[in-house]
Design a protein around this motif. Structure first.
Motif, PDB file in Angstrom:
ATOM      1  N   ILE A  86      57.689   6.582 -70.976  1.00 17.74           N
ATOM      2  CA  ILE A  86      57.786   5.194 -70.515  1.00 17.74           C
ATOM      3  C   ILE A  86      56.857   4.957 -69.332  1.00 17.74           C
ATOM      4  CG2 ILE A  86      59.310   3.466 -69.487  1.00 17.74           C
ATOM      5  CD1 ILE A  86      61.605   4.667 -71.085  1.00 17.74           C
ATOM      6  N   GLY A  87      56.920   5.823 -68.316  1.00 18.87           N
ATOM      7  CA  GLY A  87      56.073   5.652 -67.143  1.00 18.87           C
ATOM      8  C   GLY A  87      54.600   5.786 -67.465  1.00 18.87           C
ATOM      9  N   TRP A  88      54.261   6.772 -68.272  1.00 22.28           N
ATOM     10  CA  TRP A  88      52.869   6.982 -68.667  1.00 22.28           C
ATOM     11  C   TRP A  88      52.353   5.834 -69.510  1.00 22.28           C
ATOM     12  CZ3 TRP A  88      51.227   8.199 -73.813  1.00 22.28           C
ATOM     13  CH2 TRP A  88      49.891   8.583 -73.918  1.00 22.28           C
ATOM     14  N   GLY A  89      53.182   5.367 -70.454  1.00 18.19           N
ATOM     15  CA  GLY A  89      52.772   4.250 -71.296  1.00 18.19           C
ATOM     16  C   GLY A  89      52.533   2.981 -70.493  1.00 18.19           C
ATOM     17  N   LEU A  90      53.406   2.713 -69.524  1.00 14.74           N
ATOM     18  CA  LEU A  90      53.209   1.547 -68.657  1.00 14.74           C
ATOM     19  C   LEU A  90      51.929   1.697 -67.833  1.00 14.74           C
ATOM     20  CD1 LEU A  90      56.860   0.924 -67.391  1.00 14.74           C
ATOM     21  CD2 LEU A  90      55.560  -0.455 -69.033  1.00 14.74           C
ATOM     22  N   GLY A  91      51.642   2.911 -67.405  1.00 12.74           N
ATOM     23  CA  GLY A  91      50.415   3.152 -66.652  1.00 12.74           C
ATOM     24  C   GLY A  91      49.179   2.831 -67.469  1.00 12.74           C
ATOM     25  N   ILE A  92      49.201   3.158 -68.766  1.00 10.53           N
ATOM     26  CA  ILE A  92      48.061   2.839 -69.629  1.00 10.53           C
ATOM     27  C   ILE A  92      47.979   1.340 -69.885  1.00 10.53           C
ATOM     28  CG2 ILE A  92      47.096   3.147 -71.949  1.00 10.53           C
ATOM     29  CD1 ILE A  92      48.269   5.941 -71.959  1.00 10.53           C
ATOM     30  N   LEU A  93      49.126   0.717 -70.146  1.00 10.11           N
ATOM     31  CA  LEU A  93      49.140  -0.720 -70.434  1.00 10.11           C
ATOM     32  C   LEU A  93      48.613  -1.548 -69.267  1.00 10.11           C
ATOM     33  CD1 LEU A  93      52.540  -1.135 -72.324  1.00 10.11           C
ATOM     34  CD2 LEU A  93      50.238  -1.210 -73.286  1.00 10.11           C
ATOM     35  N   VAL A  94      48.848  -1.077 -68.050  1.00  2.00           N
ATOM     36  CA  VAL A  94      48.363  -1.794 -66.868  1.00  2.00           C
ATOM     37  C   VAL A  94      46.974  -1.291 -66.460  1.00  2.00           C
ATOM     38  CG1 VAL A  94      48.777  -2.271 -64.420  1.00  2.00           C
ATOM     39  CG2 VAL A  94      50.679  -2.292 -66.046  1.00  2.00           C
ATOM     40  N   GLY A  95      46.779   0.012 -66.466  1.00  2.00           N
ATOM     41  CA  GLY A  95      45.543   0.593 -65.950  1.00  2.00           C
ATOM     42  C   GLY A  95      44.318   0.300 -66.787  1.00  2.00           C
ATOM     43  N   ALA A  96      44.446   0.350 -68.123  1.00  6.53           N
ATOM     44  CA  ALA A  96      43.280   0.131 -68.978  1.00  6.53           C
ATOM     45  C   ALA A  96      42.735  -1.294 -68.862  1.00  6.53           C
ATOM     46  CB  ALA A  96      43.621   0.478 -70.431  1.00  6.53           C
ATOM     47  N   PRO A  97      43.565  -2.340 -69.018  1.00 10.99           N
ATOM     48  CA  PRO A  97      43.021  -3.704 -68.837  1.00 10.99           C
ATOM     49  C   PRO A  97      42.506  -3.951 -67.424  1.00 10.99           C
ATOM     50  CG  PRO A  97      45.140  -3.766 -69.966  1.00 10.99           C
ATOM     51  CD  PRO A  97      44.972  -2.377 -69.458  1.00 10.99           C
ATOM     52  N   LEU A  98      43.211  -3.409 -66.432  1.00 10.70           N
ATOM     53  CA  LEU A  98      42.760  -3.595 -65.054  1.00 10.70           C
ATOM     54  C   LEU A  98      41.403  -2.939 -64.834  1.00 10.70           C
ATOM     55  CD1 LEU A  98      43.297  -4.577 -62.175  1.00 10.70           C
ATOM     56  CD2 LEU A  98      44.534  -2.429 -61.753  1.00 10.70           C
ATOM     57  N   GLY A  99      41.215  -1.742 -65.376  1.00 10.16           N
ATOM     58  CA  GLY A  99      39.936  -1.058 -65.237  1.00 10.16           C
ATOM     59  C   GLY A  99      38.810  -1.791 -65.946  1.00 10.16           C
ATOM     60  N   LEU A 100      39.104  -2.308 -67.143  1.00  7.91           N
ATOM     61  CA  LEU A 100      38.086  -3.081 -67.858  1.00  7.91           C
ATOM     62  C   LEU A 100      37.707  -4.338 -67.079  1.00  7.91           C
ATOM     63  CD1 LEU A 100      39.473  -2.832 -71.509  1.00  7.91           C
ATOM     64  CD2 LEU A 100      37.478  -1.655 -70.584  1.00  7.91           C
ATOM     65  N   LEU A 101      38.714  -5.009 -66.510  1.00  5.86           N
ATOM     66  CA  LEU A 101      38.447  -6.217 -65.727  1.00  5.86           C
ATOM     67  C   LEU A 101      37.641  -5.900 -64.479  1.00  5.86           C
ATOM     68  CD1 LEU A 101      38.964  -9.259 -65.329  1.00  5.86           C
ATOM     69  CD2 LEU A 101      41.076  -8.634 -64.127  1.00  5.86           C
ATOM     70  N   MET A 102      38.030  -4.833 -63.778  1.00  7.09           N
ATOM     71  CA  MET A 102      37.298  -4.459 -62.574  1.00  7.09           C
ATOM     72  C   MET A 102      35.876  -4.012 -62.888  1.00  7.09           C
ATOM     73  SD  MET A 102      40.269  -2.440 -60.421  1.00  7.09           S
ATOM     74  CE  MET A 102      39.121  -2.025 -59.082  1.00  7.09           C
ATOM     75  N   GLY A 103      35.703  -3.361 -64.030  1.00  9.35           N
ATOM     76  CA  GLY A 103      34.367  -2.927 -64.408  1.00  9.35           C
ATOM     77  C   GLY A 103      33.452  -4.066 -64.790  1.00  9.35           C
ATOM     78  N   ARG A 104      34.016  -5.109 -65.385  1.00  4.02           N
ATOM     79  CA  ARG A 104      33.211  -6.233 -65.849  1.00  4.02           C
ATOM     80  C   ARG A 104      32.991  -7.299 -64.790  1.00  4.02           C
ATOM     81  NH1 ARG A 104      29.695  -6.789 -68.936  1.00  4.02           N
ATOM     82  NH2 ARG A 104      30.280  -8.841 -69.746  1.00  4.02           N
ATOM     83  N   VAL A 105      33.994  -7.522 -63.918  1.00  5.81           N
ATOM     84  CA  VAL A 105      33.906  -8.599 -62.929  1.00  5.81           C
ATOM     85  C   VAL A 105      33.753  -7.973 -61.547  1.00  5.81           C
ATOM     86  CG1 VAL A 105      35.007 -10.666 -62.003  1.00  5.81           C
ATOM     87  CG2 VAL A 105      35.382 -10.017 -64.401  1.00  5.81           C
ATOM     88  N   VAL A 107      33.534  -9.269 -58.549  1.00  8.66           N
ATOM     89  CA  VAL A 107      34.383  -9.812 -57.486  1.00  8.66           C
ATOM     90  C   VAL A 107      35.763  -9.165 -57.526  1.00  8.66           C
ATOM     91  CG1 VAL A 107      35.486 -11.903 -56.594  1.00  8.66           C
ATOM     92  CG2 VAL A 107      33.135 -11.996 -57.441  1.00  8.66           C
ATOM     93  N   VAL A 108      36.322  -9.022 -58.733  1.00  9.02           N
ATOM     94  CA  VAL A 108      37.639  -8.384 -58.875  1.00  9.02           C
ATOM     95  C   VAL A 108      37.574  -6.932 -58.429  1.00  9.02           C
ATOM     96  CG1 VAL A 108      39.447  -7.738 -60.514  1.00  9.02           C
ATOM     97  CG2 VAL A 108      38.277  -9.930 -60.755  1.00  9.02           C
ATOM     98  N   ARG A 109      36.475  -6.257 -58.770  1.00  5.05           N
ATOM     99  CA  ARG A 109      36.327  -4.857 -58.366  1.00  5.05           C
ATOM    100  C   ARG A 109      36.267  -4.730 -56.850  1.00  5.05           C
ATOM    101  NH1 ARG A 109      32.325  -3.817 -61.242  1.00  5.05           N
ATOM    102  NH2 ARG A 109      30.575  -3.672 -59.796  1.00  5.05           N
ATOM    103  N   GLN A 110      35.555  -5.633 -56.205  1.00  2.00           N
ATOM    104  CA  GLN A 110      35.451  -5.574 -54.741  1.00  2.00           C
ATOM    105  C   GLN A 110      36.777  -5.898 -54.063  1.00  2.00           C
ATOM    106  OE1 GLN A 110      32.238  -8.339 -54.140  1.00  2.00           O
ATOM    107  NE2 GLN A 110      30.648  -6.761 -54.336  1.00  2.00           N
TER     108      GLN A 110
END
Length: 272
Positions: A86-105, A107-110
């Protein structure tokens, strides 16, 4: 091809199968040899230091059977596995989209980078007391700690995957008329999936590290709790059962993850 040449064709096709069979047998023999050497070294250490310090393979096996018969071992495995997944799955569900967003945008990364870089260096065990105070002794505190140890690894892996994409690919897709959503779907995501999978595997390993410390402090059931209770009872053999169980469970989880991820990556012609 004529009928006369058919047997020759069958022989040619059977050669790769034979090679794969020999390769599989070789791998199995190497695994068995490695396991045998490990058990021999373990037995020699047990003979050298005695059962008070090192339980032998035979003692560990008999203790595992004892704990399995009274249900404690299976109960601990199920409890720890549920918390980890459960904890690991939630980490992927949040971490993967957040990483993609930070990598692409940018301002969000900064904006997010200072927090990512700050919290990822604080070990989860430092938050055990706060997690118990804020969330209690139930499942939530342990799941949150595993989520905490997973999300940053996945996020950073996703960011690195996005930033590693050659700028020429992005420009080429844009020049061909692809919009942002299409670039994300057909360029960014396929190129980032291998990094996300690698981050997920690393996060799984860290989840096992976290679950032990969390269960030692705030759990009555679980592999970490079993190890701690065994220490209190002076049962070194039970401690070894808990440690071996963690290793086997982690090995199984990682193998399943590799199989599933391998099928996902095969769509993008990437090998794990």
């Amino acid at each position: 091809m004529s009928i006369i040449d058919a047997p020759a064709r069958v022989r040619v096709l059977s050669i790769p199968r034979k090679r794969r069979g020999r390769a599989a047998a070789t791998v199995a023999m190497r695994y068995a040899l490695s396991l045998g050497i490990g058990l021999l070294i373990w037995q020699l250490l047990a003979m050298s230091y005695g059962p008070a310090l090192v339980a032998s393979p035979g003692q560990t096996l008999s203790s595992a059977i004892e704990l399995a018969r009274d249900g404690r071992l299976f109960e601990s495995v199920i409890a720890s596995s549920r918390r980890i997944l459960i904890g690991w799955g939630l980490g992927i569900l949040v971490g993967a989209p957040l990483g993609l967003l930070m990598g692409r945008v940018k301002v969000v990364r900064q904006l997010m980078d200072p927090y990512i870089e700050f919290f990822r260096f604080i070990p989860p065990i430092a938050f055990v007391t706060l997690a118990i105070v804020w969330l209690g002794l139930g499942e939530a505190s342990k799941i949150v700690l595993i989520f905490y140890t997973s999300v940053f690894i996945v996020t950073i892996s996703a960011i690195s995957g996005v930033l590693a994409i050659p700028e020429d690919k992005l420009r080429a897709a844009s020049s061909l008329g692809a919009n942002r959503r299409q670039i994300l779907k057909w360029v960014v995501l396929p190129a980032s999936v291998p990094s996300i999978v690698t981050g997920s595997r690393l996060a799984m390993g860290n989840s096992f590290l976290t679950i032990v410390s969390a269960e030692i402090v705030a759990a009555d059931v679980g592999i970490g709790a079993l190890i701690w209770q065994s220490r209190n009872f002076g049962r070194i053999d039970w401690v070894f059962v808990g440690i071996i169980t963690l290793g086997i469970l982690g090995f199984i989880f990682d193998r399943i993850l590799r199989i599933v991820a391998g099928r996902v990556l095969a769509r993008y012609s990437v090998k794990l």
